[in-house]
Design a protein around this motif. Structure first.
Motif, PDB file in Angstrom:
ATOM      1  N   GLU A 109      61.500   1.755 -60.005  1.00  0.00           N
ATOM      2  CA  GLU A 109      62.932   1.907 -59.756  1.00  0.00           C
ATOM      3  C   GLU A 109      63.664   0.628 -60.142  1.00  0.00           C
ATOM      4  N   ASP A 110      64.492   0.698 -61.168  1.00  0.00           N
ATOM      5  CA  ASP A 110      65.262  -0.450 -61.671  1.00  0.00           C
ATOM      6  C   ASP A 110      64.381  -1.591 -62.149  1.00  0.00           C
ATOM      7  N   CYS A 111      63.174  -1.307 -62.600  1.00  0.00           N
ATOM      8  CA  CYS A 111      62.296  -2.372 -63.069  1.00  0.00           C
ATOM      9  C   CYS A 111      61.186  -1.808 -63.942  1.00  0.00           C
ATOM     10  N   VAL A 112      60.514  -2.720 -64.627  1.00  0.00           N
ATOM     11  CA  VAL A 112      59.298  -2.368 -65.357  1.00  0.00           C
ATOM     12  C   VAL A 112      58.413  -3.605 -65.424  1.00  0.00           C
ATOM     13  N   GLY A 113      57.166  -3.453 -65.019  1.00  0.00           N
ATOM     14  CA  GLY A 113      56.195  -4.534 -65.076  1.00  0.00           C
ATOM     15  C   GLY A 113      55.236  -4.310 -66.231  1.00  0.00           C
ATOM     16  N   ALA A 114      54.731  -5.403 -66.800  1.00  0.00           N
ATOM     17  CA  ALA A 114      53.808  -5.294 -67.926  1.00  0.00           C
ATOM     18  C   ALA A 114      52.905  -6.510 -67.965  1.00  0.00           C
ATOM     19  N   GLY A 115      51.731  -6.332 -68.561  1.00  0.00           N
ATOM     20  CA  GLY A 115      50.825  -7.461 -68.708  1.00  0.00           C
ATOM     21  C   GLY A 115      49.718  -7.174 -69.690  1.00  0.00           C
ATOM     22  N   ASN A 116      49.075  -8.239 -70.136  1.00  0.00           N
ATOM     23  CA  ASN A 116      47.922  -8.145 -71.027  1.00  0.00           C
ATOM     24  C   ASN A 116      46.907  -9.216 -70.643  1.00  0.00           C
ATOM     25  N   LEU A 117      45.692  -9.039 -71.052  1.00  0.00           N
ATOM     26  CA  LEU A 117      44.579  -9.911 -70.625  1.00  0.00           C
ATOM     27  C   LEU A 117      44.542 -10.025 -69.100  1.00  0.00           C
ATOM     28  N   LEU A 118      44.686  -8.894 -68.434  1.00  0.00           N
ATOM     29  CA  LEU A 118      44.753  -8.850 -66.976  1.00  0.00           C
ATOM     30  C   LEU A 118      43.371  -8.737 -66.351  1.00  0.00           C
ATOM     31  N   LEU A 129      68.391 -10.760 -56.731  1.00  0.00           N
ATOM     32  CA  LEU A 129      67.509 -10.309 -57.798  1.00  0.00           C
ATOM     33  C   LEU A 129      66.449 -11.353 -58.135  1.00  0.00           C
ATOM     34  N   ALA A 130      66.827 -12.614 -58.125  1.00  0.00           N
ATOM     35  CA  ALA A 130      65.848 -13.665 -58.419  1.00  0.00           C
ATOM     36  C   ALA A 130      64.703 -13.655 -57.408  1.00  0.00           C
ATOM     37  N   ASP A 131      65.035 -13.469 -56.133  1.00  0.00           N
ATOM     38  CA  ASP A 131      63.997 -13.374 -55.101  1.00  0.00           C
ATOM     39  C   ASP A 131      63.069 -12.197 -55.380  1.00  0.00           C
ATOM     40  N   ARG A 132      63.652 -11.057 -55.706  1.00  0.00           N
ATOM     41  CA  ARG A 132      62.860  -9.849 -55.933  1.00  0.00           C
ATOM     42  C   ARG A 132      61.917 -10.018 -57.120  1.00  0.00           C
ATOM     43  N   LEU A 133      62.415 -10.633 -58.178  1.00  0.00           N
ATOM     44  CA  LEU A 133      61.576 -10.855 -59.353  1.00  0.00           C
ATOM     45  C   LEU A 133      60.427 -11.807 -59.049  1.00  0.00           C
ATOM     46  N   LEU A 134      60.723 -12.865 -58.302  1.00  0.00           N
ATOM     47  CA  LEU A 134      59.665 -13.814 -57.949  1.00  0.00           C
ATOM     48  C   LEU A 134      58.650 -13.202 -56.991  1.00  0.00           C
ATOM     49  N   LEU A 135      59.120 -12.388 -56.062  1.00  0.00           N
ATOM     50  CA  LEU A 135      58.194 -11.700 -55.165  1.00  0.00           C
ATOM     51  C   LEU A 135      57.254 -10.795 -55.957  1.00  0.00           C
ATOM     52  N   GLY A 136      57.797 -10.119 -56.959  1.00  0.00           N
ATOM     53  CA  GLY A 136      56.956  -9.284 -57.800  1.00  0.00           C
ATOM     54  C   GLY A 136      55.940 -10.086 -58.574  1.00  0.00           C
ATOM     55  N   LEU A 137      56.362 -11.226 -59.096  1.00  0.00           N
ATOM     56  CA  LEU A 137      55.448 -12.073 -59.862  1.00  0.00           C
ATOM     57  C   LEU A 137      54.333 -12.615 -58.970  1.00  0.00           C
ATOM     58  N   GLU A 138      54.697 -13.038 -57.761  1.00  0.00           N
ATOM     59  CA  GLU A 138      53.690 -13.499 -56.804  1.00  0.00           C
ATOM     60  C   GLU A 138      52.699 -12.387 -56.473  1.00  0.00           C
ATOM     61  N   ALA A 139      53.216 -11.173 -56.304  1.00  0.00           N
ATOM     62  CA  ALA A 139      52.333 -10.038 -56.007  1.00  0.00           C
ATOM     63  C   ALA A 139      51.379  -9.784 -57.162  1.00  0.00           C
ATOM     64  N   GLY A 173      46.287 -10.904 -61.375  1.00  0.00           N
ATOM     65  CA  GLY A 173      46.877 -11.725 -62.416  1.00  0.00           C
ATOM     66  C   GLY A 173      46.124 -11.636 -63.733  1.00  0.00           C
ATOM     67  N   GLU A 174      46.121 -12.741 -64.461  1.00  0.00           N
ATOM     68  CA  GLU A 174      45.429 -12.813 -65.742  1.00  0.00           C
ATOM     69  C   GLU A 174      43.941 -13.070 -65.560  1.00  0.00           C
ATOM     70  N   MET A 175      43.222 -12.905 -66.661  1.00  0.00           N
ATOM     71  CA  MET A 175      41.797 -13.220 -66.651  1.00  0.00           C
ATOM     72  C   MET A 175      41.556 -14.706 -66.383  1.00  0.00           C
ATOM     73  N   GLY A 176      42.428 -15.549 -66.899  1.00  0.00           N
ATOM     74  CA  GLY A 176      42.324 -16.986 -66.698  1.00  0.00           C
ATOM     75  C   GLY A 176      43.525 -17.520 -65.949  1.00  0.00           C
ATOM     76  N   PRO A 177      43.596 -18.839 -65.741  1.00  0.00           N
ATOM     77  CA  PRO A 177      44.719 -19.421 -64.998  1.00  0.00           C
ATOM     78  C   PRO A 177      46.012 -19.379 -65.803  1.00  0.00           C
ATOM     79  N   VAL A 178      47.125 -19.219 -65.099  1.00  0.00           N
ATOM     80  CA  VAL A 178      48.432 -19.300 -65.750  1.00  0.00           C
ATOM     81  C   VAL A 178      48.931 -20.740 -65.679  1.00  0.00           C
ATOM     82  N   HIS A 179      49.728 -21.124 -66.680  1.00  0.00           N
ATOM     83  CA  HIS A 179      50.185 -22.519 -66.771  1.00  0.00           C
ATOM     84  C   HIS A 179      51.693 -22.671 -66.910  1.00  0.00           C
ATOM     85  N   SER A 180      52.401 -21.606 -67.256  1.00  0.00           N
ATOM     86  CA  SER A 180      53.856 -21.720 -67.345  1.00  0.00           C
ATOM     87  C   SER A 180      54.485 -20.460 -66.779  1.00  0.00           C
TER      88      SER A 180
END
Length: 229
Positions: free
Chosen positions: A110-119, A140-150, A156-163
């Motif tokens: 709802e009002d969003c789309v998530g995507a990823g690769n090498l997950l 909205l910034a809070d909601r986006l960051l909460l989603g990213l944290e989730a 997350g990714e197969m390896g560590p994220v750096h940026s």
């Protein structure tokens, strides 16, 4: 190498993108948003041109699905690209080319789309979209960051994220929020969240300084005559 969340606030009309990756400076080439128009994330083997091109198509009146079809029909090496998009009415669209890396997935919500690769697992985008939907009423910034944290918690990714980066647009032609951690050996999402918490109390003052300097608060720094008010 990347996972992201593109979102819209139906109440305020804000659009934004939160994104993180194992590569350096992801926010310099992957998140795109335009006030009153929509938002785009272009990732995997990134072609930054697709960001503004997609927004231009939305601004011409195309829906997100129409714009995505037109965008990828003319894209260079579309098999390498992963792109998500949301328009002014909250309609979403996505593309994952045949050569999208590793375990990859896309999850519209709802009002969003998530995507990823090498997950680590294909559930990461759906978890991000679910958390975004559950956080209605917050900025909205809070909601986006909460989603990213989730997304991190979900694997997350197969390896560590750096940026990581956070981009939000509202009523002006420039971003309301444009924050980034270009490199961190630790969790850049934690650092990005702290940066947002520091920036949010000052956010509106920067808009006022641009639109009406005489009504703007002082910077509160040595030499600023306004700090005597």
């Amino acid at each position: 190498m990347t996972f992201s969340l593109v979102g819209r606030c139906a109440e305020t009309g804000m659009f934004g993108v939160a994104i993180t990756t194992s590569s350096i400076a992801v926010a310099s080439r992957c998140p795109w948003a335009r006030a009153g128009v929509g938002a785009v994330a272009t990732q995997n083997v990134t072609d930054p041109r697709l960001g503004n091109q997609g927004l231009d198509l939305l601004e011409k009146g195309m829906s997100a699905p129409e714009a995505m079809n037109a965008l990828m029909a003319k894209a260079h090496s579309p098999e390498h690209r992963q792109v998500t998009m949301i328009d002014a009415k909250g309609r979403t669209a996505f593309w994952s080319g045949a050569k999208t890396l590793g375990t990859n997935n896309v999850a519209p919500g709802e009002d969003c789309v998530g995507a990823g690769n090498l997950l680590q697992n294909p559930d990461v985008p759906a978890v991000m979209a679910k958390v975004f939907a559950q956080s209605k009423g917050r900025h909205l910034a809070d909601r986006l960051l909460l989603g990213l944290e989730a997304g991190i918690v979900a694997g997350g990714e197969m390896g560590p994220v750096h940026s990581a980066g956070l981009l939000v647009v509202h009523e002006q032609s420039w971003p309301l929020v444009d924050l980034r951690i270009d490199w961190s050996d630790d969790n850049p999402i934690v650092r990005l969240k702290r940066l947002w918490e520091d920036y949010q109390p000052q956010m509106d003052a920067y808009i006022t300084r641009a639109l009406d300097p005489n009504a703007a608060p002082s910077y509160g720094v040595p030499g600023d005559m306004g700090d005597e008010k």
